[in-house]
Design a protein around this motif. Sequence first.
Motif, short mmCIF file in Angstrom:
data_model
loop_
_atom_site.label_atom_id
_atom_site.label_comp_id
_atom_site.label_asym_id
_atom_site.label_seq_id
_atom_site.Cartn_x
_atom_site.Cartn_y
_atom_site.Cartn_z
N LEU A 10 1.84 -8.09 -10.18
CA LEU A 10 0.42 -7.68 -9.86
C LEU A 10 0.53 -7.85 -8.13
O LEU A 10 -0.01 -6.94 -7.28
CB LEU A 10 -0.69 -8.68 -10.21
N ALA A 11 1.18 -8.86 -7.63
CA ALA A 11 1.18 -9.02 -6.08
C ALA A 11 1.97 -8.01 -5.42
O ALA A 11 1.68 -7.42 -4.30
CB ALA A 11 1.64 -10.63 -5.70
N ILE A 12 3.16 -7.73 -6.09
CA ILE A 12 4.11 -6.77 -5.48
C ILE A 12 3.51 -5.30 -5.69
O ILE A 12 3.61 -4.62 -4.77
CB ILE A 12 5.51 -6.72 -6.25
N ALA A 13 2.73 -4.90 -6.78
CA ALA A 13 2.06 -3.79 -6.91
C ALA A 13 1.00 -3.56 -5.89
O ALA A 13 1.00 -2.65 -5.23
CB ALA A 13 1.56 -3.38 -8.25
N GLY A 14 0.40 -4.70 -5.88
CA GLY A 14 -0.98 -4.71 -4.77
C GLY A 14 -0.27 -4.38 -3.48
O GLY A 14 -0.83 -3.89 -2.55
N ALA A 15 0.80 -5.26 -3.16
CA ALA A 15 1.49 -4.97 -1.66
C ALA A 15 1.77 -3.51 -1.55
O ALA A 15 1.92 -2.85 -0.41
CB ALA A 15 2.59 -6.19 -1.43
N VAL A 16 2.47 -2.91 -2.53
CA VAL A 16 3.20 -1.73 -2.30
C VAL A 16 1.95 -0.68 -1.73
O VAL A 16 1.90 0.27 -1.14
CB VAL A 16 3.79 -1.05 -3.40
N ILE A 17 0.70 -0.76 -2.66
CA ILE A 17 -0.55 -0.18 -2.36
C ILE A 17 -0.95 -0.33 -0.93
O ILE A 17 -1.29 0.78 -0.18
CB ILE A 17 -1.59 -0.20 -3.52
N VAL A 18 -1.07 -1.57 -0.53
CA VAL A 18 -1.40 -1.80 0.83
C VAL A 18 -0.50 -1.27 1.75
O VAL A 18 -1.04 -0.84 3.04
CB VAL A 18 -1.69 -3.46 1.16
N PHE A 19 0.75 -1.32 1.74
CA PHE A 19 1.78 -0.90 2.50
C PHE A 19 1.80 0.82 2.62
O PHE A 19 1.80 1.35 3.57
CB PHE A 19 3.29 -1.35 2.21
N LEU A 20 1.45 1.47 1.62
CA LEU A 20 1.06 2.65 1.54
C LEU A 20 -0.01 3.12 2.35
O LEU A 20 -0.08 3.97 3.20
CB LEU A 20 0.95 3.07 0.20
N ILE A 21 -1.26 2.48 2.08
CA ILE A 21 -2.29 2.61 2.96
C ILE A 21 -2.18 2.26 4.41
O ILE A 21 -2.51 3.01 5.26
CB ILE A 21 -3.36 1.70 2.45
N TYR A 22 -1.36 1.35 4.75
CA TYR A 22 -1.25 0.75 6.10
C TYR A 22 -0.42 1.95 6.57
O TYR A 22 -0.43 2.29 7.89
CB TYR A 22 -0.25 -0.23 6.24
N GLY A 23 0.67 2.66 6.16
CA GLY A 23 1.49 3.51 6.49
C GLY A 23 0.59 5.03 6.72
O GLY A 23 1.07 5.51 7.61
N ALA A 24 -0.30 5.29 5.80
CA ALA A 24 -1.17 6.46 6.20
C ALA A 24 -1.96 6.15 7.36
O ALA A 24 -2.18 7.12 7.91
CB ALA A 24 -2.11 6.63 4.83
N ALA A 25 -2.24 5.05 7.47
CA ALA A 25 -3.47 4.68 8.58
C ALA A 25 -2.66 4.74 9.63
O ALA A 25 -3.40 5.29 10.76
CB ALA A 25 -4.04 3.39 8.22
N THR A 26 -1.48 4.41 9.78
CA THR A 26 -0.81 4.48 11.25
C THR A 26 -0.12 5.66 11.56
O THR A 26 0.59 5.86 12.47
CB THR A 26 -0.09 3.21 11.28
N GLY A 27 -0.06 6.56 10.43
CA GLY A 27 0.75 7.63 10.59
C GLY A 27 2.14 7.70 10.48
O GLY A 27 2.94 8.60 10.81
N GLY A 28 2.69 6.53 9.74
CA GLY A 28 4.03 6.25 9.87
C GLY A 28 4.83 6.10 11.16
O GLY A 28 5.87 6.13 11.27
N ARG A 29 3.92 5.77 12.12
CA ARG A 29 4.68 5.55 13.62
C ARG A 29 5.46 4.16 13.72
O ARG A 29 5.02 3.32 12.88
CB ARG A 29 3.47 5.48 14.57
N ARG A 30 6.51 4.46 14.34
CA ARG A 30 7.34 3.36 14.48
C ARG A 30 7.25 2.73 15.77
O ARG A 30 6.83 3.38 16.93
CB ARG A 30 8.87 3.72 14.41
N ARG A 31 7.50 1.39 16.06
CA ARG A 31 7.40 0.85 17.20
C ARG A 31 8.87 0.97 18.00
O ARG A 31 9.72 1.10 17.37
CB ARG A 31 7.16 -0.73 17.28
N ARG A 32 8.77 1.46 19.17
CA ARG A 32 10.06 1.44 19.99
C ARG A 32 10.17 0.19 20.90
O ARG A 32 9.19 -0.40 21.24
CB ARG A 32 9.78 2.70 21.15
N ARG A 33 11.42 -0.30 20.68
CA ARG A 33 11.68 -1.51 21.58
C ARG A 33 12.64 -1.00 22.88
O ARG A 33 13.27 -0.55 23.03
CB ARG A 33 12.45 -2.44 20.88
#
Length: 89
Positions: free
Chosen positions: A66-89
Amino acid sequence: MGFFAFLLLGLIAGVIAKALLPGRNGAGWLLTLVLGVLGAVLGGWLGGVLLGVGLGDFFEIRTWLLAIAGAVIVFLIYGAATGGRRRRR
């Protein structure tokens, strides 16, 4: 489950969810912890609402699934909200 056990569960679930999803995201360890804990909460809530089971003890397989499935959902939402942008170093 205690507070620190829940944080550890969230961190590990977040790392596993991050590894399961394709591509790279710019989440560091702190953001992975936060998203993993949010995912564990979401997974426990969804498990209770949809399946009639919630998070159990730390070493129960349903807790981890349940925790992993929920985390996958949250990461998908996070990726959609940030547009898949990556930080540059």
